[in-house]
Design an enzyme around this catalytic site. Structure first.
Site, PDB file in Angstrom:
ATOM      1  N   HIS A   1     -30.863 -10.507  -5.507  1.00 26.04           N
ATOM      2  CA  HIS A   1     -29.515 -10.547  -6.078  1.00 26.04           C
ATOM      3  C   HIS A   1     -29.286  -9.290  -6.918  1.00 26.04           C
ATOM      4  O   HIS A   1     -30.067  -8.978  -7.819  1.00 26.04           O
ATOM      5  CB  HIS A   1     -29.331 -11.810  -6.917  1.00 26.04           C
ATOM      6  CG  HIS A   1     -29.312 -13.056  -6.086  1.00 26.04           C
ATOM      7  ND1 HIS A   1     -29.847 -14.261  -6.510  1.00 26.04           N
ATOM      8  CD2 HIS A   1     -28.821 -13.289  -4.838  1.00 26.04           C
ATOM      9  CE1 HIS A   1     -29.687 -15.175  -5.556  1.00 26.04           C
ATOM     10  NE2 HIS A   1     -29.063 -14.603  -4.537  1.00 26.04           N
TER      11      HIS A   1
ATOM     12  N   GLU B   1     -29.669  -8.645 -10.817  1.00 25.82           N
ATOM     13  CA  GLU B   1     -30.906  -9.100 -11.449  1.00 25.82           C
ATOM     14  C   GLU B   1     -31.908  -7.944 -11.539  1.00 25.82           C
ATOM     15  O   GLU B   1     -33.001  -7.961 -10.970  1.00 25.82           O
ATOM     16  CB  GLU B   1     -31.443 -10.313 -10.691  1.00 25.82           C
ATOM     17  CG  GLU B   1     -30.435 -11.470 -10.735  1.00 25.82           C
ATOM     18  CD  GLU B   1     -30.783 -12.657  -9.858  1.00 25.82           C
ATOM     19  OE1 GLU B   1     -31.940 -12.743  -9.399  1.00 25.82           O
ATOM     20  OE2 GLU B   1     -29.897 -13.502  -9.630  1.00 25.82           O
TER      21      GLU B   1
ATOM     22  N   GLU C   1     -37.698 -17.420 -12.197  1.00 25.72           N
ATOM     23  CA  GLU C   1     -36.478 -16.995 -12.873  1.00 25.72           C
ATOM     24  C   GLU C   1     -36.898 -16.443 -14.232  1.00 25.72           C
ATOM     25  O   GLU C   1     -37.387 -17.169 -15.087  1.00 25.72           O
ATOM     26  CB  GLU C   1     -35.509 -18.167 -13.042  1.00 25.72           C
ATOM     27  CG  GLU C   1     -34.976 -18.747 -11.745  1.00 25.72           C
ATOM     28  CD  GLU C   1     -33.851 -17.925 -11.133  1.00 25.72           C
ATOM     29  OE1 GLU C   1     -33.448 -16.906 -11.755  1.00 25.72           O
ATOM     30  OE2 GLU C   1     -33.370 -18.298 -10.048  1.00 25.72           O
TER      31      GLU C   1
END
Length: 443
Positions: A183, A186, A391
């Site tokens: 993404h 990020e 994450e």
């Protein structure tokens, strides 16, 4: 640390299934706008969704769920999608846009804002990688494994002591894959890749665990799966909040596919992605229709030697929320076709151990909400790779900058994952050792 959340996937029950179906029917009542603007989406906090089923219904509008909090979620959505979420009865509050980090200085196109100059754009990252490979030629080599839509190199760095041949007993060395930056916004994940290269190169021969792993494992680092999106995100010298890749979509003015919904396992199966080109979670026209996904998938398939996948474990790095996630994302169930109880228990045991080392929250991906066509589900579902998603910083509150933490945290937050990475490398020769069943599975 993110507040603990209820896990409705355990015996979800007929009433919950019916409630989900009703909410999904509302979510799909009108197609998400494809949008004439290049990027009309913005961030919102949605107060009310508390269960995975409710969060899945919010995502079914075409919004991306960016963070899960105790009684709310943060989404990126068009105005149309935000209105549809309001129509579900939730409170929707617009959040500020990406931070302005010009620091009073003039921004440079295709670079990070001046206050965040320690982040690496694509050119700088490739130069850093070339320097690391040149500094450690006996440990590292770089391969161009394919091209992005706009023609940028997608590379894989191989890290191993080639002078140390096969593993004990003559078996091939177990391989471990680290992927980054699916993404675009990020960017901290690219810094994670650069940290790994520096750490493996500088600590070989000095740190006993690093030395043992480079002697007995083959490590693959893919530092930038989405270079086009990353460059677009900082093309003005400011942050744009861009998520997808940059390929055009036929018949639409909206560009881009969500790479982490484009993998060829349970693609588009389960309400965990969008068929609308304007959605932040647009799954693409077909599995692997995004060239970047096909490049990495082809590379993984190339590691099948004599009918056996050599890659045994993987981490796909994302931001943010401080989570360690494992498959499946497409179903709420702990076990499903292709996932036995021993498989699930192994995933959980290793995941919880890694999370204990970095302070993240460990859970099955679908505890958050349903996703389909994701890399972890594909790696396990088709290749039987023990694949995790990390994450990274900040936590779900987003108080550390959300998708754009300041560059002062880079060193701390990349090093924070050192122990977890080493644990996965050490487990790769026999993951089932984590549940005491090495004799059954790894003889």
């Amino acid at each position: 640390m993110r507040p603990s959340l209820p896990h409705p996937r355990k015996n979800i029950g007929r009433w919950a299934t019916a409630a989900l179906a009703a909410t999904l029917s509302l979510a799909f009542a009108a197609p998400a706008s494809s949008g004439g603007e290049e990027h009309s989406a913005r961030s919102y906090e949605v107060t009310g969704p508390r269960t995975a089923a409710q969060r899945t219904a919010v995502a079914a509008t075409g919004a991306s769920v960016d963070a899960v909090r105790g009684g709310s979620v943060v989404i990126t959505a068009s105005r149309d999608q935000a209105d549809r979420v309001r129509g579900m009865g939730y409170t929707v509050r617009a959040l500020p846009g990406p931070p302005d980090r010009d620091d009073g200085r003039t921004a440079t196109p295709f670079d990070f804002p001046p206050a965040d100059a320690n982040y690496h754009n694509y050119k700088e990252a490739m130069a850093e990688i070339d320097a690391d490979v040149a500094a450690h030629p006996s440990l590292m080599s770089k391969q161009v494994i394919g091209k992005s839509h706009e023609g940028r190199d997608i590379i894989a760095v191989k890290i191993t002591n080639s002078a140390k041949g096969a593993a004990p007993g003559g078996a091939a060395k177990p391989e471990v894959l680290f992927t980054h930056h699916q993404h675009a916004r990020e960017h901290l994940t690219v810094e994670m890749a650069l940290y790994l290269l520096k750490e493996f190169g500088s600590q070989y021969g000095k740190d006993a665990r690093v030395t043992k792993m480079l002697d007995s494992r083959v490590i693959w680092v893919v530092p930038d799966v989405n270079p086009d999106g990353g460059e677009y995100d900082v093309a003005t010298g400011t942050y744009r909040g861009w998520r997808k890749n940059r390929q055009p979509n036929s018949g639409s003015s909206s560009r881009g596919t969500d790479l982490n919904r484009n993998w060829n396992f349970k693609w588009g199966c389960c309400g965990g992605s969008s068929g609308s080109t304007g959605s932040e979670t647009y799954r693409g026209a077909a599995p692997e229709s995004a060239p970047e996904v096909k490049v990495v998938a082809d590379f993984v398939r190339s590691r099948v030697v004599d009918g056996r996948q050599q890659i045994k474990a993987a981490i796909d790095f994302h931001t943010y929320s401080e989570l360690v996630l494992w498959p499946f994302g497409w179903t709420y169930d702990d076990t499903a076709p292709g996932m036995t109880r021993d498989d699930r228990d192994t995933f959980a045991a290793i995941g919880k151990s890694m999370a204990a080392s970095n302070g993240y929250t460990p859970e099955q991906s679908s505890d958050l909400y349903i996703t389909d066509g994701s890399i972890d589900d594909w790696l396990w579902g088709t290749q039987k790779v023990f694949a995790y998603t990390f994450e990274m910083y900040p936590d779900a509150s987003g108080s550390g900058g959300g998708f754009y933490p300041p560059d002062e945290v880079i060193a701390r937050e990349t090093a924070r994952n050192r122990e977890a990475v080493l644990q996965l490398l050490e487990a790769a020769d026999c993951p089932y050792r984590a549940i005491g069943k090495e004799g059954q599975y790894c003889a």
